[in-house]
Write a protein that holds these residues in place. Structure first.
Motif, PDB file in Angstrom:
ATOM      1  N   TYR A  62     -26.969 149.319  13.297  1.00 51.31           N
ATOM      2  CA  TYR A  62     -26.911 148.001  13.925  1.00 51.31           C
ATOM      3  C   TYR A  62     -27.268 146.959  12.881  1.00 51.31           C
ATOM      4  O   TYR A  62     -28.363 146.959  12.343  1.00 51.31           O
ATOM      5  CB  TYR A  62     -27.854 147.934  15.128  1.00 51.31           C
ATOM      6  CG  TYR A  62     -27.425 148.875  16.220  1.00 51.31           C
ATOM      7  CD1 TYR A  62     -26.320 148.579  16.999  1.00 51.31           C
ATOM      8  CD2 TYR A  62     -28.093 150.075  16.446  1.00 51.31           C
ATOM      9  CE1 TYR A  62     -25.895 149.451  17.988  1.00 51.31           C
ATOM     10  CE2 TYR A  62     -27.670 150.943  17.431  1.00 51.31           C
ATOM     11  CZ  TYR A  62     -26.574 150.631  18.191  1.00 51.31           C
ATOM     12  OH  TYR A  62     -26.156 151.494  19.156  1.00 51.31           O
TER      13      TYR A  62
ATOM     14  N   THR B  30     -27.306 143.533  13.180  1.00 53.70           N
ATOM     15  CA  THR B  30     -27.842 142.261  13.648  1.00 53.70           C
ATOM     16  C   THR B  30     -29.280 142.400  14.135  1.00 53.70           C
ATOM     17  O   THR B  30     -29.555 143.188  15.046  1.00 53.70           O
ATOM     18  CB  THR B  30     -26.982 141.728  14.805  1.00 53.70           C
ATOM     19  OG1 THR B  30     -25.617 141.751  14.412  1.00 53.70           O
ATOM     20  CG2 THR B  30     -27.390 140.330  15.187  1.00 53.70           C
TER      21      THR B  30
ATOM     22  N   HIS C 126     -30.615 143.247  17.970  1.00 52.21           N
ATOM     23  CA  HIS C 126     -29.694 144.103  18.707  1.00 52.21           C
ATOM     24  C   HIS C 126     -30.489 145.106  19.536  1.00 52.21           C
ATOM     25  O   HIS C 126     -31.438 145.729  19.064  1.00 52.21           O
ATOM     26  CB  HIS C 126     -28.763 144.859  17.756  1.00 52.21           C
ATOM     27  CG  HIS C 126     -27.777 145.705  18.485  1.00 52.21           C
ATOM     28  ND1 HIS C 126     -26.552 145.219  18.891  1.00 52.21           N
ATOM     29  CD2 HIS C 126     -27.849 146.980  18.930  1.00 52.21           C
ATOM     30  CE1 HIS C 126     -25.924 146.179  19.539  1.00 52.21           C
ATOM     31  NE2 HIS C 126     -26.694 147.245  19.561  1.00 52.21           N
ATOM     32  N   ARG C 127     -30.105 145.253  20.770  1.00 49.54           N
ATOM     33  CA  ARG C 127     -30.748 146.182  21.710  1.00 49.54           C
ATOM     34  C   ARG C 127     -29.756 147.290  22.006  1.00 49.54           C
ATOM     35  O   ARG C 127     -28.621 147.020  22.410  1.00 49.54           O
ATOM     36  CB  ARG C 127     -31.107 145.428  22.989  1.00 49.54           C
ATOM     37  CG  ARG C 127     -31.818 146.224  24.033  1.00 49.54           C
ATOM     38  CD  ARG C 127     -32.209 145.263  25.167  1.00 49.54           C
ATOM     39  NE  ARG C 127     -32.897 145.924  26.235  1.00 49.54           N
ATOM     40  CZ  ARG C 127     -32.336 146.315  27.376  1.00 49.54           C
ATOM     41  NH1 ARG C 127     -31.046 146.093  27.579  1.00 49.54           N
ATOM     42  NH2 ARG C 127     -33.030 146.902  28.307  1.00 49.54           N
ATOM     43  N   THR C 128     -30.163 148.528  21.791  1.00 48.13           N
ATOM     44  CA  THR C 128     -29.263 149.651  22.041  1.00 48.13           C
ATOM     45  C   THR C 128     -28.945 149.762  23.530  1.00 48.13           C
ATOM     46  O   THR C 128     -29.656 149.234  24.372  1.00 48.13           O
ATOM     47  CB  THR C 128     -29.874 150.976  21.560  1.00 48.13           C
ATOM     48  OG1 THR C 128     -31.130 151.188  22.207  1.00 48.13           O
ATOM     49  CG2 THR C 128     -30.075 150.990  20.056  1.00 48.13           C
TER      50      THR C 128
END
Length: 113
Positions: free
Chosen positions: A36, A38, A41-43
């Protein structure tokens, strides 16, 4: 949830040791590597609720962030950390480092009788 570092593993993290982390469960069923780029970012963006019925093991290869567990973000992680998510724990990784977050993930399988 349990948090270890690669340095905590007696043999540097061979597949046998990683499977032993989930003692009582079967071998690795599936897994992969994710990146990821950015910060923030949240998975698992497809859902606010993400759980499994088997343990999931994350090995952080690069970057840093916080683990959101059961709706609460707090546990910090960085390269070299191993996160063991127990069955039923709602979990998301949130990246916030200066470099892309790179990690491996593995789902263990159900124990065989």
């Amino acid at each position: 949830m349990r948090k270890l570092s690669i340095g905590d593993l007696p043999d540097g993290g061979t597949p046998a040791t990683l499977a032993a982390i989930g003692e009582g469960w079967g071998p690795v069923q599936r897994g992969g590597i994710s990146r990821y780029d950015t910060p923030g970012h949240r998975t698992h963006p497809e859902s606010d609720h993400h759980v499994h019925d088997v343990p999931e093991i994350f090995t952080i290869v690069q970057g840093a962030g916080a683990l959101e567990l059961n709706g609460v973000a707090g546990t910090r992680f960085a390269a070299g950390d191993i996160l063991i998510i127990e069955p039923g724990e709602n979990h998301h990784l949130i990246s916030d480092g200066d470099v892309p977050l790179v990690f491996t993930w593995m789902h263990l399988s159900r124990p065989t009788d």
